[in-house]
Design an enzyme around this catalytic site. Structure first.
Site, PDB file in Angstrom:
ATOM      1  N   GLN A   1      34.979  27.809  36.085  1.00 47.31           N
ATOM      2  CA  GLN A   1      35.384  27.746  37.497  1.00 47.31           C
ATOM      3  C   GLN A   1      34.890  28.996  38.221  1.00 47.31           C
ATOM      4  OE1 GLN A   1      37.338  28.421  34.901  1.00 47.31           O
ATOM      5  NE2 GLN A   1      39.290  29.348  35.420  1.00 47.31           N
TER       6      GLN A   1
ATOM      7  N   TYR B   1      52.155  26.864  48.626  1.00 52.71           N
ATOM      8  CA  TYR B   1      51.310  27.874  49.282  1.00 52.71           C
ATOM      9  C   TYR B   1      50.239  27.206  50.153  1.00 52.71           C
ATOM     10  CZ  TYR B   1      48.508  32.129  49.730  1.00 52.71           C
ATOM     11  OH  TYR B   1      47.825  33.218  50.219  1.00 52.71           O
TER      12      TYR B   1
ATOM     13  N   GLY C   1      36.505  28.812  31.743  1.00 50.46           N
ATOM     14  CA  GLY C   1      35.875  29.956  32.422  1.00 50.46           C
ATOM     15  C   GLY C   1      34.673  29.585  33.274  1.00 50.46           C
TER      16      GLY C   1
ATOM     17  N   GLY D   1      41.302  28.244  31.070  1.00 49.51           N
ATOM     18  CA  GLY D   1      40.385  27.105  30.995  1.00 49.51           C
ATOM     19  C   GLY D   1      39.119  27.511  30.266  1.00 49.51           C
TER      20      GLY D   1
ATOM     21  N   GLY E   1      51.873  25.274  52.842  1.00 50.85           N
ATOM     22  CA  GLY E   1      52.566  26.272  53.665  1.00 50.85           C
ATOM     23  C   GLY E   1      51.598  26.949  54.625  1.00 50.85           C
ATOM     24  N   LYS E   2      50.441  27.348  54.112  1.00 60.64           N
ATOM     25  CA  LYS E   2      49.456  28.020  54.966  1.00 60.64           C
ATOM     26  C   LYS E   2      48.835  27.034  55.956  1.00 60.64           C
ATOM     27  CE  LYS E   2      49.453  32.365  53.559  1.00 60.64           C
ATOM     28  NZ  LYS E   2      49.759  33.485  54.478  1.00 60.64           N
TER      29      LYS E   2
ATOM     30  N   ASN F   1      39.373  35.283  48.033  1.00 62.64           N
ATOM     31  CA  ASN F   1      39.814  36.190  46.955  1.00 62.64           C
ATOM     32  C   ASN F   1      39.455  37.644  47.189  1.00 62.64           C
ATOM     33  OD1 ASN F   1      39.508  33.397  45.914  1.00 62.64           O
ATOM     34  ND2 ASN F   1      40.461  34.334  44.119  1.00 62.64           N
TER      35      ASN F   1
HETATM   36  O1  LIG Z   1      42.879  36.537  45.360  1.00 63.01           O
HETATM   37  C1  LIG Z   1      43.043  35.906  46.375  1.00 63.01           C
HETATM   38  O2  LIG Z   1      42.793  36.407  47.464  1.00 63.01           O
HETATM   39  C2  LIG Z   1      43.553  34.506  46.331  1.00 63.01           C
HETATM   40  O3  LIG Z   1      44.213  34.363  45.083  1.00 63.01           O
HETATM   41  C3  LIG Z   1      44.809  33.135  44.805  1.00 63.01           C
HETATM   42  O4  LIG Z   1      43.878  32.180  44.451  1.00 63.01           O
HETATM   43  P1  LIG Z   1      43.173  32.072  43.004  1.00 63.01           P
HETATM   44  O5  LIG Z   1      41.735  31.965  43.318  1.00 63.01           O
HETATM   45  O6  LIG Z   1      43.773  31.023  42.168  1.00 63.01           O
HETATM   46  O7  LIG Z   1      43.440  33.514  42.329  1.00 63.01           O
HETATM   47  P2  LIG Z   1      43.520  34.022  40.803  1.00 63.01           P
HETATM   48  O8  LIG Z   1      44.906  33.878  40.281  1.00 63.01           O
HETATM   49  O9  LIG Z   1      42.931  35.373  40.855  1.00 63.01           O
HETATM   50  O10 LIG Z   1      42.599  33.019  39.958  1.00 63.01           O
HETATM   51  C4  LIG Z   1      41.203  32.967  40.088  1.00 63.01           C
HETATM   52  C5  LIG Z   1      40.635  32.238  38.906  1.00 63.01           C
HETATM   53  O11 LIG Z   1      40.755  33.062  37.761  1.00 63.01           O
HETATM   54  C6  LIG Z   1      41.427  32.385  36.709  1.00 63.01           C
HETATM   55  N1  LIG Z   1      42.212  33.414  35.988  1.00 63.01           N
HETATM   56  C7  LIG Z   1      43.266  34.067  36.551  1.00 63.01           C
HETATM   57  C8  LIG Z   1      43.928  35.076  35.878  1.00 63.01           C
HETATM   58  C9  LIG Z   1      43.539  35.390  34.564  1.00 63.01           C
HETATM   59  O12 LIG Z   1      44.105  36.290  33.880  1.00 63.01           O
HETATM   60  N2  LIG Z   1      42.500  34.725  34.022  1.00 63.01           N
HETATM   61  C10 LIG Z   1      41.814  33.752  34.692  1.00 63.01           C
HETATM   62  O13 LIG Z   1      40.843  33.195  34.153  1.00 63.01           O
HETATM   63  C11 LIG Z   1      42.258  31.310  37.390  1.00 63.01           C
HETATM   64  O14 LIG Z   1      42.489  30.237  36.519  1.00 63.01           O
HETATM   65  C12 LIG Z   1      41.352  30.947  38.557  1.00 63.01           C
HETATM   66  O15 LIG Z   1      40.408  29.991  38.151  1.00 63.01           O
HETATM   67  C13 LIG Z   1      45.701  32.809  45.979  1.00 63.01           C
HETATM   68  O16 LIG Z   1      46.241  31.550  45.884  1.00 63.01           O
HETATM   69  C14 LIG Z   1      45.047  32.966  47.304  1.00 63.01           C
HETATM   70  O17 LIG Z   1      45.958  32.840  48.327  1.00 63.01           O
HETATM   71  C15 LIG Z   1      44.485  34.271  47.450  1.00 63.01           C
HETATM   72  O18 LIG Z   1      43.807  34.316  48.698  1.00 63.01           O
END
Ligand SMILES: O=C(O)[C@H]1O[C@H](OP(=O)(O)OP(=O)(O)OC[C@H]2O[C@@H](n3ccc(=O)[nH]c3=O)[C@H](O)[C@@H]2O)[C@H](O)[C@@H](O)[C@@H]1O
Length: 267
Positions: free
Chosen positions: A163, A99, A161, A159, A102-103, A128
């Site tokens: 982040q 991803y 939490g 993890g 790719g982007k 996000n």
């Molecule tokens: O929501 C978005 O717009 C972005 O989401 C993702 O990026 P990411 O930030 O990893 O999205 P999440 O899967 O929502 O994760 C955010 C954080 O929450 C955590 N998380 C996720 C899901 C969950 O149930 N619990 C939890 O603690 C993850 O570990 C991460 O640290 C995508 O890769 C991006 O392309 C997109 O732009």
């Protein structure tokens, strides 16, 4: 929908398509990590071949082309908050790179069509985003927590939490994308809400807004998860006069109403 000159076509952008258009918002690609990692080669094909096909279409029609890029081009960022001039910190061989890379190559193709063929292009880097009508099983954190809290299931924090992410309501994103498309500048533009939260802060806010009795369950984190993310949006503010308006607490409340309806819990 329902308008006489609106036409919906179901098509895979990896294959070429012949259409007549004035503007292209190129959004096609799975965006939730569980979805883009499910079939990673297809994700790379979608980003590369899909973007090349849409750029080819824009070139033939002389249409203006907007690529929906992502905060993920910054990887696990060493600069904080992230400015558009930052080149990022991406693992090219990791599970997220289908991803992220790719982007990144989608942005490269976009700029090369601009430089080589004089195509009118626009680049937005989306941070996000959440809101009503997200799939209940989307897998991203806001929809997971809201659905879990409504169903009296534990909120799954990956993890420890600590982040961070910065969450933007969907209507702010749409206004930002239209401002970029209709503006005079190529970008890239960060389009996001700079309010930054740890995942534990988000979980506690969801508890407060949705269900104070909800519990938290810690799960192992995924590899290469960015440790912090926050957009610097000075460029979009100064050039486009755009900034997000919806605070997380208010956006969550609107999302909850919609999720309740779809989960059959009444509005
Ligand atoms: O929501 C978005 O717009 C972005 O989401 C993702 O990026 P990411 O930030 O990893 O999205 P999440 O899967 O929502 O994760 C955010 C954080 O929450 C955590 N998380 C996720 C899901 C969950 O149930 N619990 C939890 O603690 C993850 O570990 C991460 O640290 C995508 O890769 C991006 O392309 C997109 O732009």
């Amino acid at each position: 929908m329902g308008k006489p000159n609106f036409e919906l076509i179901r098509h895979d952008v990896v294959e070429r398509v012949l259409l007549e258009v004035d503007q292209i918002y190129h959004l096609a690609c799975p965006a939730s990590p569980i979805h883009y990692k499910y079939n990673p080669i297809k994700t790379s094909k979608t980003s590369f071949l899909g973007t090349m096909n849409m750029l080819g279409l824009a070139k033939r029609c002389r249409a203006r082309f907007l690529i929906s890029s992502t905060s993920e081009v910054y990887g696990d960022p060493l600069q904080h908050p992230q400015e558009e001039t930052y080149w990022g910190n991406v693992n090219p061989v990791g599970e997220r790179s289908c991803y992220d890379e790719g982007k990144r190559v989608a942005e490269t193709l976009t700029m090369d069509y601009h430089r080589e063929h004089g195509l009118e292009v626009r680049i937005v880097r989306i941070f996000n985003t959440y809101g009503p009508r997200m799939a209940l099983d989307d897998g991203r954190v806001v929809s997971n927590f809201v659905a879990q809290a409504l169903k009296n299931e534990p909120l799954t924090v990956y993890g420890d939490g600590t982040q961070t992410r910065s969450f933007q309501f969907v209507t702010d994103l749409v206004k930002g994308m239209v401002a970029v498309m209709d503006g005079a500048h190529v970008g890239p533009f960060n389009i996001g809400n700079p309010g930054e939260f740890t995942m534990l802060e988000l979980a506690n806010l969801v508890k407060e807004v949705v269900n104070p009795k909800a519990t938290i369950e810690f799960r192992e984190n995924t590899s290469d998860d960015p440790s912090r993310r926050r957009p610097n949006i000075t460029k979009a503010k100064e050039i486009l006069g755009w900034e997000p308006k919806v605070a997380l607490r208010d956006g969550l409340a609107m999302m909850v109403q919609d999720f309740k309806k779809r989960l059959g819990l009444g509005a």
